[in-house]
Enzyme design. Structure first.
Site: not given
Ligand code: GDP
Ligand code: IMO
Ligand code: MG
Length: 424
Positions: A13, A16, A40-41, A224
């Site tokens: 998270d 990416k 979840g991207h 991840q």
């Molecule tokens: P990912 O899994 O690495 O793609 O990241 P996620 O989407 O799960 O979580 C990142 C969260 O931070 C999302 O809600 C993005 O919209 C948000 N986000 C990304 N870059 C920034 C930033 O620079 N500032 C803020 N406030 N939010 C951001």
């Molecule tokens: P993105 O790509 C954050 C965590 C879960 C748990 C562990 C194992 O959005 O960054 P699993 O479902 O793989 O068996 O879970 O890994 N986890 C993540 N945490 N971002 C993710 O993906 C994750 N995918 C799995 O919360 O701790």
């Molecule tokens: Mg994510």
């Protein structure tokens, strides 16, 4: 002629999805290489906020193609939902998205095994997203899995029911039962399989290598983060794939000598969702504020993300394992309200100061040693270039760069595609 990688360096998270989307126009092909719908991207542009789980984050760019590589595990039901969710964007998906025949399928019973296995662990649970990831990779390495390429063969249903039977046997042996209706899951699964059949199912290793040889630019999108890697993460509180750079080679069939840049993404602080060690976790009002301001709730499960200060011991470790060549710092805007900001520069374990990420991090009592920085205390979300950033943030960034010895080339100041500062 090259392949670049984009990887999360913390516990996932990091942002990416946002960065892939922001830089996609530099690439011809975006390819996911591991993980599955546990990811979840999030991507934000033109007032839209969209979360992708299996489909690469290049899908909103008109000119780039997208590949789901062999290292990915696909849940057909989630895939169908994703495809339906993208309908409003009028993207010609079957022309823009290719799927590896070698990618493995997540069966309904994999999800039930995941849930049952977690329930049986009680307090020691991993905190899995319960998307069936672990059991699917177990069947892959156990040589029992079903691959995407199988679904176009006549005997495929026979294969499915054979594996399902085996799974039901496993499930019946667990003491803790979970109530999940297989019939409903199965109906969604088969609809999803029909949807998968409408796409080009390809030998993606040939396509990618040929494309690179033809001069195309490919970006491998990690899911991840490095600290969730099956080998190098905080085992057993990890996911079941190699999230690190080597995973891109095995998850796409592209050799290491084709990799050029390795872009590591990290937040200006740290978050983790699920169980497991987290040395710089904040249990006080600061952690709570980071969660609220940073909207730190899981994009896949909606769970609260645990929040804490930036951990440079862990970051340095991730950089080493991956061979990161450039860093991108995300979400600095979230720290804008704090007068002082802490950064962990070493750990103290049993009175001894160490500066590496230990193997048995789970069982050790770690006290992080912090360096304090002055906060910038100003809104940075509208800033468009590096020269206008507050000095305190520049000091923070310079310190990180010198500590880990890798340049920070992108600064993200908000979730929107446009809130991205590329450094000179
Ligand atoms: P990912 O899994 O690495 O793609 O990241 P996620 O989407 O799960 O979580 C990142 C969260 O931070 C999302 O809600 C993005 O919209 C948000 N986000 C990304 N870059 C920034 C930033 O620079 N500032 C803020 N406030 N939010 C951001
Ligand atoms: P993105 O790509 C954050 C965590 C879960 C748990 C562990 C194992 O959005 O960054 P699993 O479902 O793989 O068996 O879970 O890994 N986890 C993540 N945490 N971002 C993710 O993906 C994750 N995918 C799995 O919360 O701790
Ligand atoms: Mg994510």
């Amino acid at each position: 002629m090259s392949l670049d990688l984009l990887l999360g360096l913390q516990w996932g998270d990091e942002g990416k999805g946002k960065v892939v989307d922001a830089i996609t126009s530099n690439y011809d092909i975006i390819a996911r290489f591991q993980g599955g719908p546990n990811a979840g991207h999030t991507i934000e542009f033109d007032g839209h906020k969209h979360v992708l789980h299996t489909i690469p984050s290049g899908i909103f760019n008109e000119n780039s193609l997208n590949v789901i590589g062999n290292g990915v595990v696909i849940d057909p039901a989630v895939f169908l939902e994703e495809i339906n969710g993208l309908k409003k964007f009028n993207i010609d998906l079957t022309k823009k998205l290719f799927i590896s025949k070698r990618a493995h399928l997540i069966l309904p019973t994999h999800k039930i095994i995941d849930a049952t296995s977690e329930a049986s662990k009680g307090k020691k649970k991993i905190g899995s997203t319960l998307k069936g990831i672990g059991p699917t990779y177990m069947d892959k390495t156990g040589r029992n899995g079903i691959r995407v390429g199988d679904i176009i063969n006549n005997d495929w249903e026979k294969k499915y029911f054979k594996l399902k039977k085996k799974h039901l046997n496993i499930i019946s042996n667990f003491q803790d039962k979970v109530k999940i209706s297989i019939n409903e899951l199965e109906s969604d699964f088969f609809k999803g399989v029909e949807c998968l059949k409408t796409f080009d199912l390809i030998e993606s290793e040939n396509f990618l290598n040929q494309s690179i040889d033809d001069g195309k630019k490919v970006l491998a999108e990690g899911a991840q983060g490095s600290l969730l890697d099956i080998d190098f993460g905080t085992y057993p509180f990890v996911t079941s794939s190699n999230t690190t750079s080597a995973g891109a080679c095995s998850g796409l069939g592209v050799p290491p000598n084709k990799i050029k840049n390795i872009r590591g993404i990290f937040k200006a602080y740290t978050t983790r969702v699920g169980s497991g060690p987290f040395p710089t976790e904040l249990f006080d009002s600061i952690g709570k504020k980071i969660r609220e301001i940073g909207n730190e709730y899981g994009a896949t499960t909606g769970r609260d993300r645990r929040c804490g200060w930036l951990d440079l011991v862990a970051l340095k470790y991730s950089i080493q394992i991956n061979g990161v060549t450039e860093l991108n710092i995300m979400k600095s805007d979230v720290l804008s309200i704090f007068d002082k900001i802490l950064v962990c520069t070493s750990y103290v374990i049993n009175g001894e100061e160490i500066n590496f990420f230990p193997y048995d991090i789970n069982s050790k009592e770690i006290t992080p040693k912090y360096q304090e920085f002055r906060g910038w205390n100003t809104d940075i979300t509208e800033i468009k270039n590096e020269d206008s950033l507050p000095n305190e943030l520049i000091d923070y960034i310079n310190f990180i760069e010198s500590f880990v010895n890798v340049p920070i080339k992108l600064i993200s100041v908000g979730p929107d595609r446009t809130q991205t500062i590329i450094r000179k």
